[in-house]
Design an enzyme around this catalytic site. Structure first.
Site, short mmCIF file in Angstrom:
data_model
loop_
_atom_site.label_atom_id
_atom_site.label_comp_id
_atom_site.label_asym_id
_atom_site.label_seq_id
_atom_site.Cartn_x
_atom_site.Cartn_y
_atom_site.Cartn_z
CG HIS A 137 -2.16 -1.16 1.03
ND1 HIS A 137 -1.88 -2.25 1.38
CD2 HIS A 137 -3.41 -0.68 0.54
CE1 HIS A 137 -3.22 -2.89 1.01
NE2 HIS A 137 -4.09 -2.11 0.64
CB THR A 139 9.45 -6.05 -2.82
OG1 THR A 139 8.57 -5.11 -2.81
CG2 THR A 139 9.24 -7.23 -3.84
#
Length: 320
Positions: free
Chosen positions: A145, A196
């Site tokens: 997000h 990530t």
């Protein structure tokens, strides 16, 4: 060269690298490993589920042996969740996505450093006014997000650095290797916050299918949208969209968010498809730098490797 910055000095770190407190996937083992590697490991407490925190907090509090922290989705938490975390004496608490003001003084009073993640200039000004010890400037390349109408990391970070000085700023969004860390430092940041890249590590609480998707994913395969939040019945505020890898539901409902939100049958179909195994249980959160991820190392080893690559990149730049 040693990459010593205001951020490393503040926490006594060896490397200017922080683990993004990814809700659910940044568990205690991952946070502890990042801290042992010389970075700042941060537990991804999300909305502050007490059962999850009770299980994961001891893993980092008892085994990190180095400074560590906890991050919350500010819009989803209450005072009880913050107090539960503070009982374990984290070195830092990070607040993201929402108004941090109800919790800021409580965190500082407990002796923890206050880290506030911002996605636009207005949020950055508020973080400065609240006396944040560290500010994270998140660009829209980030996985998971972020701001619906935010800015890319490259132009956003220097703006926040100038606005917040002398408060140290971490760059976030689209950073997945040591060259990205070096670039963050060149922009004036005091370090990099990475998400990530740390999902594809041995300690991450990530389903193997998601790790496989990250290893095979490409930046152009990622997309920022609210579709999957709506389909899942998530309460995320509409100002924050999520960057994920491709998904069949995205293809089906792209550009039709309002229609999906008004269709309870469609959301029920999504839940039933997940239950049957026809759809993955969670979206694969991934940033635009996913192309750079091609292995699944220990997080502690990864921190060291990232720092070494950043040092080499800065040394090369200095010779040019």
């Amino acid at each position: 060269m040693a990459l010593t910055t205001a951020f490393t000095k503040l926490f006594g770190l060896r490397h200017p690298i922080a683990l993004a407190p990814m809700g659910g996937s940044a568990g205690g083992a991952l946070a502890a490993a990042v801290s042992r590697g010389g970075g700042l490991g941060m537990l991804g407490a999300g909305g502050g589920d007490p059962d999850w925190l009770t299980r994961e907090l001891p893993l980092v509090a008892d085994s990190a042996g180095r400074p560590w922290g906890v991050g919350f989705q500010t819009w989803a938490i209450d005072v009880e969740a913050v107090d539960l975390v503070l009982e374990h004496s984290p070195r830092a608490v990070m607040l993201s996505f929402g108004d941090p003001s109800p919790f800021a003084e409580r965190i500082r009073a407990a002796g923890a450093a206050l880290i506030i993640q911002v996605t636009d200039v207005e949020e950055a000004r508020q973080a400065v006014d609240l006396g944040a010890d560290v500010i994270v400037a998140q660009g829209t390349e980030s996985g998971g997000h972020g701001a619906r109408n935010g800015r890319s990391t490259l132009p956003f970070v220097p703006v926040v650095v100038d606005l917040a000085a002398p408060v140290p700023v971490l760059a976030a969004g689209g950073i997945a290797d040591g060259r990205g860390v070096a670039a963050a430092l060149a922009l004036g940041a005091a370090g990099a916050l990475m998400g990530t890249r740390f999902q594809a590590t041995a300690e991450a609480l990530v389903d193997p299918s998601a790790v496989k998707a990250i290893l095979e994913g490409r930046g152009q395969d990622t997309e920022r949208s609210r579709v999957l939040d709506i389909a899942r019945g998530s309460r995320w505020p509409s100002r924050y969209t999520a960057r994920t890898l491709g998904h069949p539901v995205l293809d089906q409902w792209r550009g039709r968010e309002a229609e999906l939100a008004a269709d309870p049958r469609a959301r029920q179909d999504y839940r039933e498809a997940v239950a049957r195994g026809d759809l993955p249980p969670l979206p694969v959160w991934a940033g635009e730098a996913v192309d750079l991820i091609n292995d699944v190392p220990s997080a502690a080893d990864l921190v060291v490797a990232l720092a070494e690559e950043a040092e080499e990149a800065l040394a090369r730049a200095g010779r040019q």
